[in-house]
Motif scaffolding. Structure first.
Motif, PDB file in Angstrom:
ATOM      1  N   TYR A   5      18.876  -3.445  -8.577  1.00 30.85           N
ATOM      2  CA  TYR A   5      20.226  -3.743  -8.101  1.00 30.85           C
ATOM      3  C   TYR A   5      20.350  -5.199  -7.656  1.00 30.85           C
ATOM      4  O   TYR A   5      19.363  -5.851  -7.287  1.00 30.85           O
ATOM      5  N   LYS A   6      21.595  -5.678  -7.704  1.00 27.64           N
ATOM      6  CA  LYS A   6      21.969  -6.969  -7.127  1.00 27.64           C
ATOM      7  C   LYS A   6      23.202  -6.712  -6.274  1.00 27.64           C
ATOM      8  O   LYS A   6      24.121  -6.013  -6.703  1.00 27.64           O
ATOM      9  N   ALA A   7      23.210  -7.252  -5.056  1.00 24.63           N
ATOM     10  CA  ALA A   7      24.306  -6.943  -4.136  1.00 24.63           C
ATOM     11  C   ALA A   7      24.558  -8.113  -3.190  1.00 24.63           C
ATOM     12  O   ALA A   7      23.755  -9.049  -3.089  1.00 24.63           O
ATOM     13  N   TYR A   8      25.719  -8.025  -2.513  1.00 20.30           N
ATOM     14  CA  TYR A   8      26.084  -9.008  -1.496  1.00 20.30           C
ATOM     15  C   TYR A   8      25.902  -8.389  -0.117  1.00 20.30           C
ATOM     16  O   TYR A   8      26.209  -7.211   0.101  1.00 20.30           O
ATOM     17  N   THR A   9      25.405  -9.190   0.827  1.00 21.96           N
ATOM     18  CA  THR A   9      25.338  -8.743   2.216  1.00 21.96           C
ATOM     19  C   THR A   9      26.694  -8.987   2.875  1.00 21.96           C
ATOM     20  O   THR A   9      27.604  -9.551   2.263  1.00 21.96           O
ATOM     21  N   GLN A  10      26.826  -8.580   4.132  1.00 25.60           N
ATOM     22  CA  GLN A  10      28.079  -8.797   4.861  1.00 25.60           C
ATOM     23  C   GLN A  10      28.353 -10.282   5.076  1.00 25.60           C
ATOM     24  O   GLN A  10      29.503 -10.687   5.277  1.00 25.60           O
ATOM     25  N   ILE A  18      14.739  -3.028  -5.960  1.00 27.67           N
ATOM     26  CA  ILE A  18      14.585  -1.845  -6.812  1.00 27.67           C
ATOM     27  C   ILE A  18      14.662  -0.601  -5.934  1.00 27.67           C
ATOM     28  O   ILE A  18      14.023  -0.531  -4.879  1.00 27.67           O
ATOM     29  N   LEU A  19      15.440   0.381  -6.361  1.00 29.94           N
ATOM     30  CA  LEU A  19      15.574   1.656  -5.653  1.00 29.94           C
ATOM     31  C   LEU A  19      14.980   2.776  -6.500  1.00 29.94           C
ATOM     32  O   LEU A  19      15.170   2.811  -7.715  1.00 29.94           O
ATOM     33  N   GLU A  20      14.269   3.692  -5.853  1.00 28.09           N
ATOM     34  CA  GLU A  20      13.785   4.900  -6.528  1.00 28.09           C
ATOM     35  C   GLU A  20      14.759   6.018  -6.177  1.00 28.09           C
ATOM     36  O   GLU A  20      14.760   6.534  -5.062  1.00 28.09           O
ATOM     37  N   LEU A  41      23.988  -2.934 -11.306  1.00 24.36           N
ATOM     38  CA  LEU A  41      22.942  -1.908 -11.285  1.00 24.36           C
ATOM     39  C   LEU A  41      22.376  -1.769 -12.692  1.00 24.36           C
ATOM     40  O   LEU A  41      23.123  -1.756 -13.673  1.00 24.36           O
ATOM     41  N   GLU A  42      21.062  -1.645 -12.768  1.00 27.71           N
ATOM     42  CA  GLU A  42      20.420  -1.555 -14.085  1.00 27.71           C
ATOM     43  C   GLU A  42      19.243  -0.583 -14.023  1.00 27.71           C
ATOM     44  O   GLU A  42      18.364  -0.699 -13.161  1.00 27.71           O
TER      45      GLU A  42
END
Length: 401
Positions: A5-10, A18-20, A41-42
């Protein structure tokens, strides 16, 4: 599956990791709880060959015990959580645990709570383990909770190992006997048959039986191998399929010697788990539900589920245990008295120690009982083959003279 994943913080900063998790939808939920706004998300596809087997290796109980105990020691020494996790990540010998700890550290750095970061890895950490961490974090007693978990897992593993050791001896002895019989029949018997055919003489009855048995095994060897393979496959399948496992577990409880070990060990697992969870602040009903995960016999798990159901309907815990057939009366009587005195955890501690000792004694007595039977069986098989061969040799020598 693993999702990158790639995301923005607050604060508008970009983060990745990486999430399992089970799906992209679940990944979104997890990231939102961490106050992150995902924009990419990939799925990470596992590269496998067409004919390869997809085998998942679990983290060994000993690795989990070592990690839990050492993490507790590091936190007690005043080392920050992130640093303690990094140290454990470097020291652990388990590749799966090392990979999991890396993800946990990354999740905590991205704003996830301690217990939440662990809860994303249910394939590694048991349900009761995760629940205790959550309670420990809420009460501010993480170090104490980790210490309780390591003690609980150590006692459970010790009891399980003793049961396994009791099974190893007869299996090993029988394997040695079969191997010795195979060597004698394969190498000694053909030479003896050649001598008997050359010099004649009266063949002893024991030698005739051995020769006849050898011919049957040689002629129909593929049939015997197929039957053994099918039986082993059916046994392994029965431990995986729910219905067949319940039938097998119920059958094992009907065997006097085996049932005593199974019952005492599972009573230890129940009382030890309940004591650990209730001490940590987990409600009794929830502790009962979590205790089902540590049981090794599906029939006893069904009994405990019925007790939980009765207790959740308002029935006293001691009365609920008494109403379900199968549980020893000492369990229901002791819990009923403890409920009146308000000493439930102390009573559960006493019961767990009692059943831990009882399991050890039962395993020891069973091993002592099995040893002479196995020795007699091994001696009978090898002795019969040896006598048959020796009598055949003497018969040949008599014919020569």
């Amino acid at each position: 599956m693993d999702i990158k994943y790639k995301a923005y913080t607050q604060n508008g900063e970009k983060v990745d990791g990486i999430l399992e998790t089970e799906s992209e939808k679940t990944a979104y939920t997890i990231l939102e709880k961490q106050k992150l706004l995902p924009y990419h998300l990939e799925k990470i596809e596992n590269k496998t060959y067409k004919f390869s087997l997809n085998i998942t290796f679990k983290v060994r109980t000993q690795d989990l015990i070592t990690f839990t105990k050492q993490l507790s020691s590091l936190l007690n020494a005043g080392i920050p959580l992130r640093k303690a996790l990094l140290i454990q990540e470097e020291q652990t010998k388990s590749k799966k645990l090392r990979k999991t700890l890396s993800k946990i550290t990354n999740d905590i750095e991205n704003g996830s709570s301690f217990s939440a970061a662990f809860s994303y890895h249910k394939s590694v950490f048991p349900e009761f383990y995760l629940r205790l961490l959550k309670v420990g974090e809420a009460t501010g007693n993480i170090q104490s909770t980790l210490n309780q978990l390591s003690n609980f897992l150590s006692r459970k593993r010790k009891t399980s190992d003793k049961i396994k050791q009791a099974l190893i001896y007869p299996i090993f002895s029988l394997s040695v006997a079969l191997f010795a019989a195979f060597i004698l029949v394969t190498y000694s018997l053909p030479a003896l048959q050649d001598l008997l055919s050359q010099f004649g003489g009266t063949i002893p009855i024991t030698t005739k039986i051995l020769i006849y048995s050898s011919e049957i095994l040689s002629t129909y060897s593929y049939v015997f191998i197929t039957i053994i393979f099918i039986l082993i496959s059916l046994f392994l399948l029965s431990t995986k399929v729910q219905i067949s496992k319940m039938i097998l577990d119920k059958f094992l409880l009907s065997i006097p010697i085996v049932s005593k070990i199974i019952l005492s060990s599972n009573m230890f697992f129940i009382t030890n788990t309940l004591s650990t969870l209730i001490k940590a602040g987990v409600p009794v009903i929830e502790s009962m539900k979590l205790a089902e995960y540590v049981l090794t016999n599906s029939q006893i798990r069904k009994w405990l589920s019925l007790v939980t159901q009765k207790a959740s309907q308002g029935e006293k815990l001691g009365d609920a245990f008494k109403a379900v057939k199968g549980f020893p009366t000492i369990i229901s009587d002791a819990i009923s008295i403890s409920e009146l005195k308000g000493e439930l955890t102390e009573t559960l501690d006493g019961l767990s120690s009692y059943y831990e000792d009882l399991t050890e004694t039962s395993v020891s007595n069973t091993t002592e009982l099995i040893q002479p039977i196995v020795i007699l069986g091994v001696a009978s098989v090898v002795g019969f083959i040896a006598v048959a061969v020796i009598q055949g040799i003497y018969s040949t020598l008599g014919a020569v003279n």
